[in-house]
Write an enzyme that holds these catalytic residues in place. Structure first.
Site, mmCIF file in Angstrom:
data_model
loop_
_atom_site.group_PDB
_atom_site.id
_atom_site.type_symbol
_atom_site.label_atom_id
_atom_site.label_comp_id
_atom_site.label_asym_id
_atom_site.label_seq_id
_atom_site.Cartn_x
_atom_site.Cartn_y
_atom_site.Cartn_z
ATOM 1 N N SER A 186 3.530 3.602 -2.294
ATOM 2 C CA SER A 186 4.879 4.089 -2.581
ATOM 3 C C SER A 186 5.936 2.988 -2.649
ATOM 4 O O SER A 186 7.097 3.268 -2.947
ATOM 5 C CB SER A 186 5.295 5.108 -1.518
ATOM 6 O OG SER A 186 5.332 4.501 -0.236
ATOM 7 N N LYS A 187 5.549 1.734 -2.399
ATOM 8 C CA LYS A 187 6.515 0.629 -2.445
ATOM 9 C C LYS A 187 6.895 0.323 -3.901
ATOM 10 O O LYS A 187 6.214 0.745 -4.841
ATOM 11 C CB LYS A 187 5.926 -0.617 -1.794
ATOM 12 C CG LYS A 187 5.525 -0.449 -0.331
ATOM 13 C CD LYS A 187 6.681 -0.061 0.564
ATOM 14 C CE LYS A 187 6.236 0.000 2.025
ATOM 15 N NZ LYS A 187 7.282 0.566 2.889
ATOM 16 N N PRO A 188 7.975 -0.446 -4.104
ATOM 17 C CA PRO A 188 8.376 -0.770 -5.481
ATOM 18 C C PRO A 188 7.225 -1.328 -6.328
ATOM 19 O O PRO A 188 7.055 -0.935 -7.483
ATOM 20 C CB PRO A 188 9.498 -1.793 -5.284
ATOM 21 C CG PRO A 188 10.126 -1.370 -3.987
ATOM 22 C CD PRO A 188 8.980 -0.911 -3.120
ATOM 23 N N LEU A 189 6.438 -2.261 -5.773
ATOM 24 C CA LEU A 189 5.189 -2.682 -6.407
ATOM 25 C C LEU A 189 4.068 -2.248 -5.476
ATOM 26 O O LEU A 189 3.922 -2.791 -4.383
ATOM 27 C CB LEU A 189 5.144 -4.196 -6.625
ATOM 28 C CG LEU A 189 3.849 -4.726 -7.256
ATOM 29 C CD1 LEU A 189 3.666 -4.191 -8.676
ATOM 30 C CD2 LEU A 189 3.815 -6.253 -7.260
ATOM 31 N N PHE A 248 1.871 -1.080 -0.226
ATOM 32 C CA PHE A 248 1.541 0.328 -0.005
ATOM 33 C C PHE A 248 1.896 1.099 -1.288
ATOM 34 O O PHE A 248 2.851 0.750 -1.974
ATOM 35 C CB PHE A 248 2.363 0.833 1.188
ATOM 36 C CG PHE A 248 2.016 2.215 1.657
ATOM 37 C CD1 PHE A 248 0.902 2.433 2.451
ATOM 38 C CD2 PHE A 248 2.824 3.297 1.321
ATOM 39 C CE1 PHE A 248 0.589 3.717 2.899
ATOM 40 C CE2 PHE A 248 2.520 4.579 1.759
ATOM 41 C CZ PHE A 248 1.387 4.791 2.544
#
Length: 363
Positions: free
Chosen positions: A183-186, A181
């Protein structure tokens, strides 16, 4: 002020991202194009497992993992009540029963000390969540799981890039799942996810499940679903992956700096021994959380709450009849947690402004 600054990241990587997207537009293989297989090889190498299976999103990753392990109606799957709805939702979607275990007050992850008491003859799997960017205690959880011959699925939607005793999130259990998604870290530029495993048979099954249970064209040994990762999303992830280790390093540095500056005014994140965190969220515990959030908003600092209502108190799980007080640690955390702006491009001046605002709001 941005809570998560994807625009700056894009400006840093614009040539690589644009080139990767245009390559897909040029070849036109929008579904299961060559970038998907390329990304899977890169992800498997990064995580340190034999197989990575790109899927539509993190929720689908959990569903496919559960299906691959044969979870079905009447089974029980142990998980945490302090997580996003998708974790419990996918268990219930298969007709299985989510069995909740309260969380460790230090890390907010499933408390292994309370795990064994939740296992019954109907238990089919254990699905811990690696919340806020650090992994659950897989050494303890896996040891209990092995005693009862149970598979373990890591819901690593928030922990991709984190490590536990040198091993990466995704490589710590029978199957690891993550989300890409935005906004996730990757993150990609839409929905995306992946499953990870060292088990050849499970990998084969998960690859079939994501394409309607198909092992070859128009031949379907099992019921599956449409769980494919789009080629364009794979292309975006391929463009981002080379710089991801540097972003993880930046996240760790920013998270540690926040903790050093705020430890005297609020409860800051606790890193368990042997863990690193990617700080998918930088989360404090405070008294009068909603009042504090309102003051920070007035001061121009965006905040978020992950998660204000534990799963056992959600209307969708009312049939489980788990009242207030069933999981007191999770319930207390849900009333007190608040997340601050966190991303790898957060400069010290902006971070100092956040810290000053937090101290003013808590004064």
């Amino acid at each position: 002020m941005q809570f998560i600054d994807l625009k700056t990241q894009y400006q840093h990587l614009k040539p690589e991202i644009d080139a990767r997207i245009h390559a897909v537009l040029d070849h036109g293989q929008y579904i299961m194009g060559p970038e998907v297989a390329e990304l899977e090889r890169e992800l498997a190498a990064y995580v340190g497992v034999k197989h990575a299976i790109g899927v539509a999103d993190g929720t689908t990753a959990l569903l496919i993992a559960l299906m691959a392990l044969g979870v079905t109606a009447g089974d029980e799957v142990i998980t945490t009540p302090f997580t996003f709805i998708a974790t419990g939702e996918m268990i219930a979607l298969l007709g299985a029963r989510p069995v909740f275990v309260d969380v460790d007050p230090a890390t907010y992850n499933l408390d292994p000390a309370k795990l064994e008491a939740a296992i019954t003859p109907k238990t089919r799997a254990i699905m811990p969540v690696s919340l806020y960017g650090q992994c659950a205690d897989f050494a303890a959880i896996n040891a209990i799981a092995a005693k009862y011959n149970l598979p373990v699925i890591e819901d690593g939607a928030q922990s991709f890039g984190a490590t536990q005793r040198g091993k990466k999130s995704g490589a710590l259990s029978t199957i690891g799942c993550t989300s890409f998604f935005p906004s996730k870290p990757l993150g990609c530029y839409g929905d995306g996810g992946a499953c990870f495993t060292d088990d050849d048979a499970l990998a084969k099954k998960m690859r079939e499940l994501r394409v309607h249970g198909q092992d070859r064209r128009y031949h379907h040994p099992v019921i599956g679903l449409n769980g494919r990762l789009d080629t364009i999303q794979a292309a975006v992830l391929l463009a981002k992956l080379p710089s991801f280790p540097a972003e993880v390093e930046a996240r760790e540095k920013i998270g540690a700096r926040y903790s050093a500056l705020l430890a005297d005014v609020a409860r800051v994140p606790t890193l368990a021994e042997g863990n690193t965190s990617v700080y998918a969220q930088y989360t404090l515990e405070v008294e009068h959380r909603d009042v504090v959030a309102g003051k920070l908003k007035e001061l121009g600092v965006p905040t978020a709450v992950h998660y204000p209502i534990p799963l056992h108190r959600q209307p969708a799980f009312a049939h489980l009849e788990l009242g207030e007080g069933s999981f007191p640690v999770a319930e207390a955390a849900a009333r007190r947690v608040i997340s601050l702006p966190m991303h790898p491009f957060l400069d010290e001046a902006t971070q100092d402004a956040v810290v000053a605002a937090v101290k003013q709001a808590l004064a």
